[in-house]
Design a protein around this motif. Structure first.
Motif, PDB file in Angstrom:
ATOM      1  N   SER A  51      -6.319  -3.186  -2.241  1.00  0.00           N
ATOM      2  CA  SER A  51      -7.912  -2.652  -2.122  1.00  0.00           C
ATOM      3  C   SER A  51      -8.531  -3.002  -3.140  1.00  0.00           C
TER       4      SER A  51
ATOM      5  N   MET B  97       0.783  -1.281  -0.196  1.00  0.00           N
ATOM      6  CA  MET B  97      -0.075   0.051  -0.059  1.00  0.00           C
ATOM      7  C   MET B  97       0.656   1.246  -0.055  1.00  0.00           C
TER       8      MET B  97
ATOM      9  N   GLU C 290      -4.540  -3.191   5.196  1.00  0.00           N
ATOM     10  CA  GLU C 290      -4.983  -3.622   3.861  1.00  0.00           C
ATOM     11  C   GLU C 290      -4.276  -4.858   3.395  1.00  0.00           C
TER      12      GLU C 290
ATOM     13  N   HIS D 121      -3.130  -4.589  -6.315  1.00  0.00           N
ATOM     14  CA  HIS D 121      -3.416  -3.702  -5.529  1.00  0.00           C
ATOM     15  C   HIS D 121      -4.382  -4.351  -4.195  1.00  0.00           C
TER      16      HIS D 121
END
Length: 206
Positions: free
Chosen positions: A81, A54, A108, A79
Motif C-alpha cells: 500500500s 500484506m 494489493e 509495503h
C-alpha cells in the motif's frame, strides 16, 4: 444453516500438526532456481532483494528481509500500500522481488506487481504461496508452494500454520544463499556490532 465445530488441540497435537505440515512442504519447489536468481541479481549484478506482502504474510516478508540483510544479502521490505504513495521509488534496475501471499491473489500485491513492471519491466519475481495456481503464480518467475496446509487455528481461519510454512521457506532461501556466497563468521561479525551475536561472531572469527 451449516454449523462449524471448533477444534480443540493439546499442546502435543499442535506441535505435531505444525511439524508434519513442514515435512509436507513440496520438495519439488524450484528452490535452486530462486536462490540462483537472488545470487545473480544481488551478488553479481549489485541489485537488492525487495520483499513484499500484506497482513501476516507481510510481516513474514519483512522478517525474511531482515534475515537476508544480516546474512550478507542486501534486502528491503516494501509495503504494497505504501508503494502506491511513493515508496515504489525504492525499486531500481537490477533488483529482484520476493512476494509472500498465502491466497496467491492478494489484491494489493497484484497491484504492486503491475506498478513495479511499470518501473522495472523485467524485474524477476519469486513467490511464496499456498496457492500455486493463483493469479500471482501466473505472473512470477518462480513459485514456491507451502503445500497449502489447513490452519491449526481452532476456527481454521487465523494465519498460523501457513505463516509457519512461509517462514520455513524463507529460512531455506536464506541458508541456501549463505552457502552459495560462502558467507562466514567474519562476514557475520561485520554486520553485527552489538549484542550477544556480535560478540560470539567476533570470537568465532578469530
Amino acid at each position: 444453516m451449516d454449523t462449524k465445530t471448533k477444534k480443540n488441540y493439546t499442546v502435543e497435537e499442535i506441535l505435531k500438526y505444525e511439524s508434519d505440515a513442514i515435512l509436507r512442504i513440496p520438495k519439488t519447489n524450484e528452490y535452486d532456481k530462486a536462490v540462483g536468481l537472488i545470487v545473480e541479481y544481488v551478488h553479481k549484478r549489485g541489485g537488492r532483494l525487495i520483499t513484499s506482502g500484506m497482513g501476516k504474510a507481510g510481516q513474514i516478508a519483512a522478517n525474511i528481509a531482515t534475515t537476508f540483510c544480516s546474512t550478507g544479502t542486501p534486502s528491503y521490505f516494501l509495503h504494497p500500500s505504501e508503494a502506491q504513495h511513493g515508496d515504489l521509488g525504492i525499486i531500481r534496475q537490477g533488483d529482484i522481488m520476493l512476494l509472500v501471499s498465502n491466497s496467491g491473489k492478494t489484491r494489493e500485491v497484484l497491484e504492486l506487481v503491475d506498478l513495479v513492471h511499470g518501473l522495472v519491466e523485467n524485474i524477476p519475481l519469486i513467490l511464496i504461496t499456498g496457492n500455486s495456481s493463483g493469479d500471482l503464480a501466473k505472473v512470477v518467475d518462480v513459485c514456491l508452494s507451502t503445500g497449502n496446509p489447513d490452519e491449526v487455528c481452532p476456527l481454521g481461519l487465523t494465519p498460523t500454520t501457513s505463516t509457519t510454512m512461509m517462514t520455513v521457506i524463507g529460512d531455506l532461501l536464506v541458508v541456501r544463499t549463505m552457502q552459495e556466497i560462502n558467507f562466514d563468521y567474519p562476514d557475520y561479525a561485520k554486520r553485527h556490532h552489538g549484542g550477544y551475536l556480535g560478540s560470539k561472531s567476533r570470537d568465532l572469527s578469530k
